[in-house]
Design a protein around this motif. Structure first.
Motif, PDB file in Angstrom:
ATOM      1  N   ARG A   1      39.818  36.165  20.534  1.00 48.93           N
ATOM      2  CA  ARG A   1      39.343  35.478  21.739  1.00 48.93           C
ATOM      3  C   ARG A   1      39.844  36.187  22.994  1.00 48.93           C
ATOM      4  O   ARG A   1      39.101  36.365  23.964  1.00 48.93           O
ATOM      5  CB  ARG A   1      39.795  34.015  21.720  1.00 48.93           C
ATOM      6  N   THR A   2      41.099  36.615  22.976  1.00 51.31           N
ATOM      7  CA  THR A   2      41.658  37.349  24.107  1.00 51.31           C
ATOM      8  C   THR A   2      40.893  38.642  24.330  1.00 51.31           C
ATOM      9  O   THR A   2      40.542  38.980  25.466  1.00 51.31           O
ATOM     10  CB  THR A   2      43.157  37.645  23.875  1.00 51.31           C
ATOM     11  N   MET A   3      40.615  39.374  23.265  1.00 52.02           N
ATOM     12  CA  MET A   3      39.867  40.629  23.378  1.00 52.02           C
ATOM     13  C   MET A   3      38.451  40.366  23.878  1.00 52.02           C
ATOM     14  O   MET A   3      37.930  41.102  24.717  1.00 52.02           O
ATOM     15  CB  MET A   3      39.830  41.347  22.028  1.00 52.02           C
ATOM     16  N   ALA A   4      37.827  39.310  23.391  1.00 50.16           N
ATOM     17  CA  ALA A   4      36.468  38.970  23.812  1.00 50.16           C
ATOM     18  C   ALA A   4      36.424  38.611  25.300  1.00 50.16           C
ATOM     19  O   ALA A   4      35.500  39.013  26.016  1.00 50.16           O
ATOM     20  CB  ALA A   4      35.919  37.821  22.969  1.00 50.16           C
ATOM     21  N   ARG A   5      37.423  37.873  25.777  1.00 50.57           N
ATOM     22  CA  ARG A   5      37.473  37.527  27.213  1.00 50.57           C
ATOM     23  C   ARG A   5      37.660  38.778  28.061  1.00 50.57           C
ATOM     24  O   ARG A   5      37.002  38.954  29.081  1.00 50.57           O
ATOM     25  CB  ARG A   5      38.604  36.535  27.501  1.00 50.57           C
ATOM     26  N   ARG A   6      38.543  39.658  27.624  1.00 47.54           N
ATOM     27  CA  ARG A   6      38.765  40.907  28.359  1.00 47.54           C
ATOM     28  C   ARG A   6      37.459  41.704  28.426  1.00 47.54           C
ATOM     29  O   ARG A   6      37.076  42.197  29.489  1.00 47.54           O
ATOM     30  CB  ARG A   6      39.859  41.735  27.699  1.00 47.54           C
ATOM     31  N   GLU A   7      36.770  41.819  27.298  1.00 45.17           N
ATOM     32  CA  GLU A   7      35.499  42.549  27.260  1.00 45.17           C
ATOM     33  C   GLU A   7      34.452  41.876  28.152  1.00 45.17           C
ATOM     34  O   GLU A   7      33.682  42.567  28.824  1.00 45.17           O
ATOM     35  CB  GLU A   7      34.990  42.660  25.836  1.00 45.17           C
ATOM     36  N   ALA A   8      34.432  40.554  28.165  1.00 45.33           N
ATOM     37  CA  ALA A   8      33.461  39.832  28.995  1.00 45.33           C
ATOM     38  C   ALA A   8      33.718  40.108  30.477  1.00 45.33           C
ATOM     39  O   ALA A   8      32.776  40.350  31.237  1.00 45.33           O
ATOM     40  CB  ALA A   8      33.526  38.334  28.707  1.00 45.33           C
ATOM     41  N   PHE A   9      34.980  40.105  30.899  1.00 47.89           N
ATOM     42  CA  PHE A   9      35.290  40.406  32.290  1.00 47.89           C
ATOM     43  C   PHE A   9      34.981  41.868  32.621  1.00 47.89           C
ATOM     44  O   PHE A   9      34.527  42.179  33.722  1.00 47.89           O
ATOM     45  CB  PHE A   9      36.739  40.061  32.633  1.00 47.89           C
ATOM     46  N   GLU A  10      35.212  42.760  31.669  1.00 51.45           N
ATOM     47  CA  GLU A  10      34.837  44.162  31.886  1.00 51.45           C
ATOM     48  C   GLU A  10      33.321  44.284  32.036  1.00 51.45           C
ATOM     49  O   GLU A  10      32.841  45.036  32.899  1.00 51.45           O
ATOM     50  CB  GLU A  10      35.330  45.031  30.730  1.00 51.45           C
ATOM     51  N   ASP A  11      32.578  43.571  31.209  1.00 53.52           N
ATOM     52  CA  ASP A  11      31.108  43.556  31.329  1.00 53.52           C
ATOM     53  C   ASP A  11      30.688  43.099  32.724  1.00 53.52           C
ATOM     54  O   ASP A  11      29.801  43.697  33.344  1.00 53.52           O
ATOM     55  CB  ASP A  11      30.472  42.605  30.305  1.00 53.52           C
ATOM     56  N   LEU A  12      31.309  42.027  33.188  1.00 62.88           N
ATOM     57  CA  LEU A  12      30.977  41.494  34.510  1.00 62.88           C
ATOM     58  C   LEU A  12      31.319  42.495  35.615  1.00 62.88           C
ATOM     59  O   LEU A  12      30.548  42.665  36.567  1.00 62.88           O
ATOM     60  CB  LEU A  12      31.700  40.169  34.747  1.00 62.88           C
ATOM     61  N   ALA A  13      32.449  43.169  35.487  1.00 64.11           N
ATOM     62  CA  ALA A  13      32.829  44.167  36.496  1.00 64.11           C
ATOM     63  C   ALA A  13      31.808  45.297  36.542  1.00 64.11           C
ATOM     64  O   ALA A  13      31.363  45.706  37.616  1.00 64.11           O
ATOM     65  CB  ALA A  13      34.229  44.712  36.208  1.00 64.11           C
ATOM     66  N   TRP A  14      31.399  45.786  35.367  1.00 63.83           N
ATOM     67  CA  TRP A  14      30.393  46.852  35.326  1.00 63.83           C
ATOM     68  C   TRP A  14      29.053  46.354  35.864  1.00 63.83           C
ATOM     69  O   TRP A  14      28.343  47.095  36.557  1.00 63.83           O
ATOM     70  CB  TRP A  14      30.232  47.394  33.913  1.00 63.83           C
ATOM     71  N   ALA A  15      28.692  45.131  35.563  1.00 62.93           N
ATOM     72  CA  ALA A  15      27.435  44.581  36.077  1.00 62.93           C
ATOM     73  C   ALA A  15      27.458  44.537  37.602  1.00 62.93           C
ATOM     74  O   ALA A  15      26.462  44.881  38.250  1.00 62.93           O
ATOM     75  CB  ALA A  15      27.191  43.188  35.500  1.00 62.93           C
ATOM     76  N   LEU A  16      28.580  44.145  38.184  1.00 64.54           N
ATOM     77  CA  LEU A  16      28.691  44.100  39.645  1.00 64.54           C
ATOM     78  C   LEU A  16      28.617  45.495  40.253  1.00 64.54           C
ATOM     79  O   LEU A  16      27.958  45.707  41.276  1.00 64.54           O
ATOM     80  CB  LEU A  16      29.994  43.413  40.058  1.00 64.54           C
ATOM     81  N   ILE A  17      29.286  46.442  39.629  1.00 62.81           N
ATOM     82  CA  ILE A  17      29.288  47.808  40.146  1.00 62.81           C
ATOM     83  C   ILE A  17      27.887  48.425  40.089  1.00 62.81           C
ATOM     84  O   ILE A  17      27.550  49.285  40.907  1.00 62.81           O
ATOM     85  CB  ILE A  17      30.312  48.662  39.371  1.00 62.81           C
ATOM     86  N   ASN A  18      27.077  47.975  39.165  1.00 65.28           N
ATOM     87  CA  ASN A  18      25.733  48.528  39.010  1.00 65.28           C
ATOM     88  C   ASN A  18      24.659  47.772  39.785  1.00 65.28           C
ATOM     89  O   ASN A  18      23.480  48.072  39.642  1.00 65.28           O
ATOM     90  CB  ASN A  18      25.366  48.591  37.530  1.00 65.28           C
ATOM     91  N   THR A  19      25.050  46.827  40.634  1.00 65.40           N
ATOM     92  CA  THR A  19      24.062  46.095  41.421  1.00 65.40           C
ATOM     93  C   THR A  19      23.665  46.896  42.659  1.00 65.40           C
ATOM     94  O   THR A  19      24.426  47.736  43.158  1.00 65.40           O
ATOM     95  CB  THR A  19      24.603  44.730  41.895  1.00 65.40           C
ATOM     96  N   LYS A  20      22.476  46.624  43.152  1.00 65.70           N
ATOM     97  CA  LYS A  20      22.032  47.242  44.412  1.00 65.70           C
ATOM     98  C   LYS A  20      22.934  46.825  45.555  1.00 65.70           C
ATOM     99  O   LYS A  20      23.209  47.603  46.458  1.00 65.70           O
ATOM    100  CB  LYS A  20      20.580  46.874  44.704  1.00 65.70           C
ATOM    101  N   GLU A  21      23.405  45.583  45.503  1.00 63.99           N
ATOM    102  CA  GLU A  21      24.293  45.091  46.559  1.00 63.99           C
ATOM    103  C   GLU A  21      25.550  45.946  46.657  1.00 63.99           C
ATOM    104  O   GLU A  21      25.989  46.304  47.753  1.00 63.99           O
ATOM    105  CB  GLU A  21      24.656  43.621  46.296  1.00 63.99           C
ATOM    106  N   PHE A  22      26.128  46.315  45.517  1.00 67.02           N
ATOM    107  CA  PHE A  22      27.313  47.168  45.521  1.00 67.02           C
ATOM    108  C   PHE A  22      26.959  48.557  46.052  1.00 67.02           C
ATOM    109  O   PHE A  22      27.669  49.116  46.888  1.00 67.02           O
ATOM    110  CB  PHE A  22      27.896  47.287  44.114  1.00 67.02           C
ATOM    111  N   LEU A  23      25.861  49.108  45.566  1.00 67.10           N
ATOM    112  CA  LEU A  23      25.467  50.460  45.980  1.00 67.10           C
ATOM    113  C   LEU A  23      25.232  50.574  47.473  1.00 67.10           C
ATOM    114  O   LEU A  23      25.595  51.560  48.102  1.00 67.10           O
ATOM    115  CB  LEU A  23      24.221  50.897  45.216  1.00 67.10           C
ATOM    116  N   PHE A  24      24.624  49.553  48.075  1.00 62.04           N
ATOM    117  CA  PHE A  24      24.316  49.619  49.496  1.00 62.04           C
ATOM    118  C   PHE A  24      25.491  49.205  50.381  1.00 62.04           C
ATOM    119  O   PHE A  24      25.504  49.530  51.561  1.00 62.04           O
ATOM    120  CB  PHE A  24      23.077  48.778  49.810  1.00 62.04           C
ATOM    121  N   ASN A  25      26.455  48.497  49.821  1.00 60.72           N
ATOM    122  CA  ASN A  25      27.633  48.101  50.609  1.00 60.72           C
ATOM    123  C   ASN A  25      28.721  49.154  50.578  1.00 60.72           C
ATOM    124  O   ASN A  25      29.620  49.141  51.414  1.00 60.72           O
ATOM    125  CB  ASN A  25      28.194  46.767  50.115  1.00 60.72           C
ATOM    126  N   HIS A  26      28.694  50.035  49.575  1.00 57.78           N
ATOM    127  CA  HIS A  26      29.780  51.003  49.429  1.00 57.78           C
ATOM    128  C   HIS A  26      29.190  52.370  49.443  1.00 57.78           C
ATOM    129  O   HIS A  26      29.503  53.337  49.139  1.00 57.78           O
ATOM    130  CB  HIS A  26      30.578  50.738  48.165  1.00 57.78           C
TER     131      HIS A  26
END
Length: 85
Positions: free
Chosen positions: A60-85
């Protein structure tokens, strides 16, 4: 715990760790804003799906860590991130 550089260092262990502060910090760091209610709902669904099949606390701990990593990558790959940074 507050790291020296001002970024929080979370220990993502078990299901006791509340997802909302971590999620909020991910959004603030990546997009410079808090998550919208719909984004919180989707993130919680993702966390739930990732951890639902875990057979023990370690998995469960590993799955939560992976889920947060997924979310971080999803945010980094958004247009909003690309145009703000």
């Amino acid at each position: 715990f507050q790291a020296e550089d001002g970024i929080r260092d979370y220990k993502v262990t078990g299901v006791q760790t509340c997802a909302l502060p971590i999620l909020r910090d991910l959004y603030l760091l990546a997009l410079g804003r808090a998550p919208r209610p719909e984004e919180v709902r989707l993130a919680r669904e993702h966390l739930g799906k990732k951890t639902a099949q875990a057979k023990d606390d370690a998995a469960r701990t590993m799955a939560r860590r992976e889920a947060f990593e997924d979310l971080a990558w999803a945010l980094i790959n958004t247009k909003e991130f690309l145009f703000n940074h």
